[in-house]
Design an enzyme around this catalytic site. Structure first.
Site, PDB file in Angstrom:
ATOM      1  N   ASP A 159     -36.228 -12.768  74.294  1.00  0.00           N
ATOM      2  CA  ASP A 159     -35.640 -11.549  73.727  1.00  0.00           C
ATOM      3  C   ASP A 159     -36.375 -11.160  72.437  1.00  0.00           C
ATOM      4  O   ASP A 159     -36.660  -9.989  72.185  1.00  0.00           O
ATOM      5  CB  ASP A 159     -34.158 -11.797  73.434  1.00  0.00           C
ATOM      6  CG  ASP A 159     -33.466 -12.415  74.632  1.00  0.00           C
ATOM      7  OD1 ASP A 159     -33.306 -11.731  75.640  1.00  0.00           O
ATOM      8  OD2 ASP A 159     -33.116 -13.619  74.564  1.00  0.00           O
ATOM      9  N   HIS A 187     -27.939 -15.117  74.712  1.00  0.00           N
ATOM     10  CA  HIS A 187     -29.010 -14.572  75.558  1.00  0.00           C
ATOM     11  C   HIS A 187     -28.333 -13.828  76.711  1.00  0.00           C
ATOM     12  O   HIS A 187     -28.181 -14.338  77.817  1.00  0.00           O
ATOM     13  CB  HIS A 187     -29.904 -15.696  76.095  1.00  0.00           C
ATOM     14  CG  HIS A 187     -30.865 -15.216  77.137  1.00  0.00           C
ATOM     15  ND1 HIS A 187     -31.863 -14.300  76.875  1.00  0.00           N
ATOM     16  CD2 HIS A 187     -30.977 -15.496  78.463  1.00  0.00           C
ATOM     17  CE1 HIS A 187     -32.534 -14.048  77.982  1.00  0.00           C
ATOM     18  NE2 HIS A 187     -32.011 -14.756  78.970  1.00  0.00           N
TER      19      HIS A 187
END
Ligand SMILES: NC(=O)c1ccc[n+]([C@@H]2O[C@H](COP(=O)([O-])OP(=O)(O)OC[C@H]3O[C@@H](n4cnc5c(N)ncnc54)[C@H](O)[C@@H]3O)[C@@H](O)[C@H]2O)c1
Ligand SMILES: O=C(O)C[C@H](O)C(=O)O
Length: 326
Positions: A159, A187
């Site tokens: 990410d 996440h």
């Protein structure tokens, strides 16, 4: 030459591992002077496919590859492991949220936590990649009472890297110009990519982008990137996930860049008011094989709300697997 270290990888015949293992063996994770013994875990039906991967590893004649162990028994694969990359899990398909995988994958991580507790090095550095990564890491950690909770981390580096690239494109700069990126929380699609501390060529990123782009383009793009890849590829991200796992472990083992930080999902000590014990992504620096949560980052109301939303999701995931948490 240094003595070899033992690197356990689960899901070793899967998509991510097909990129990951070759890069670990070539020295990209722990350095070009660090020999490695790969200890590969798969489920029994995938052992034949794993054999093929091991044959290909041999055929690369990597100078740093000091041995390969293949097993369907976690106590063999994790024996004396210095590093453990827990990749093996069922990936999500189109239309699924990562938390839909919770039940399917939770049992795997409680068994693997116990096995790490029993046989791994007491200093083992564990990275959970398999989804839902933060909560799987929590399950493994809680099932390993003899290991320091700080040994268990989950991956938000993908990410983080996605956020760097999106911002570099937007500001017509290079990822090398960007520092102080943070992914907060889970996440998942509630993660919070925070630009408030980010610098582009030493100047505030928030001064270079419109608030509307930040809120309505950048944040959702980073949050939804995993789903966008699944839609486009028909399979979840693999090479970029492997690359992020290499980045995460390399920084943890060898240190983050001077004057910058990275994002790692780690055991919360209550920093920034986040519930203690959740595996939550924070800005972290690493030195001497140890990580530290960066303190003193300014949190405005916008950020506080987003950090709380992703914390709430993690608390809900934790409560949903309470029966697996000793
Ligand atoms: N954190 C992240 O940023 C991130 C990014 C991409 C993918 N992922 C996740 O990583 C995981 C793996 O993805 P993939 O694309 O490599 O999947 P894959 O299906 O190609 O490979 C997974 C492998 O794990 C094996 N496996 C299943 N149960 C196991 C067990 N108990 N022990 C050992 N091995 C086991 C399977 O046999 C398979 O070979 C998925 O959960 C995926 O959602 C996470
Ligand atoms: O989104 C997924 O399910 C795969 C992975 O976690 C990703 O972010 O690409």
């Amino acid at each position: 030459m240094k003595a070899p270290v033992r690197v356990a990888v689960t899901g070793a015949a899967g998509q991510i591992s097909y990129s990951l293992l070759f890069r670990i063996a070539s020295g990209e994770m722990l350095g070009k002077d660090q020999p490695v013994i790969l200890q590969l875990l798969e489920i029994t039906p995938a052992l034949e496919a794993l054999k093929g991967v091991a044959m290909e590893l041999e055929d690369c004649a990597f100078p740093l590859l000091a041995g390969i162990v293949q097993s369907d028994d976690a106590t063999v694969a994790f024996k004396d492991a210095d590093y453990a990359l827990l990749v093996g899990a069922r990936p999500r398909g189109p239309g699924m949220e990562r938390k839909d995988l919770l039940e399917a994958n939770a049992a795997i991580f409680s068994a693997q936590g116990k096995a790490l507790n029993d046989v791994a090095s007491r200093d083992v550095k564990v990275l959970v990649v398999g989804n839902p990564a933060n909560t799987n890491a929590l399950i493994a950690q809680r099932n390993a009472p003899d290991l320091d909770p700080r040994n268990f981390t989950a991956m938000t580096r993908l990410d983080h890297n996605r956020a760097l690239s999106q911002l570099a494109n937007k500001t017509d700069s290079s990822v090398n110009d960007i520092t102080h990126m943070t992914i907060w929380g889970n996440h998942s699609s509630t993660q919070y990519p925070d630009l408030h501390q980010v610098k582009v060529k030493g100047e505030s990123a928030m001064g270079k982008v419109e608030q509307d782009w930040y809120e309505n383009d950048f944040i959702p793009t980073v949050q939804q990137r995993g789903a966008a890849i699944i839609k486009a590829r028909g399979a979840s991200s693999a090479a970029s996930a492997a690359n992020a796992a290499i980045d995460h472990m390399r920084d943890w083992a060898l240190g983050t860049a001077e004057g910058d930080w990275t994002s790692m999902a780690v055991y919360s000590d209550g920093s920034y008011g986040i519930q203690e014990g959740l595996i939550y992504s924070f800005p972290c620096t690493c030195k001497g094989g140890d990580w530290t949560i960066v303190q003193g980052v300014d949190i405005n109301d916008f950020s506080r709300e987003k950090m709380a939303a992703t914390e709430k999701e993690l608390a809900e995931e934790r409560d949903a697997v309470a029966h697996l948490l000793p």
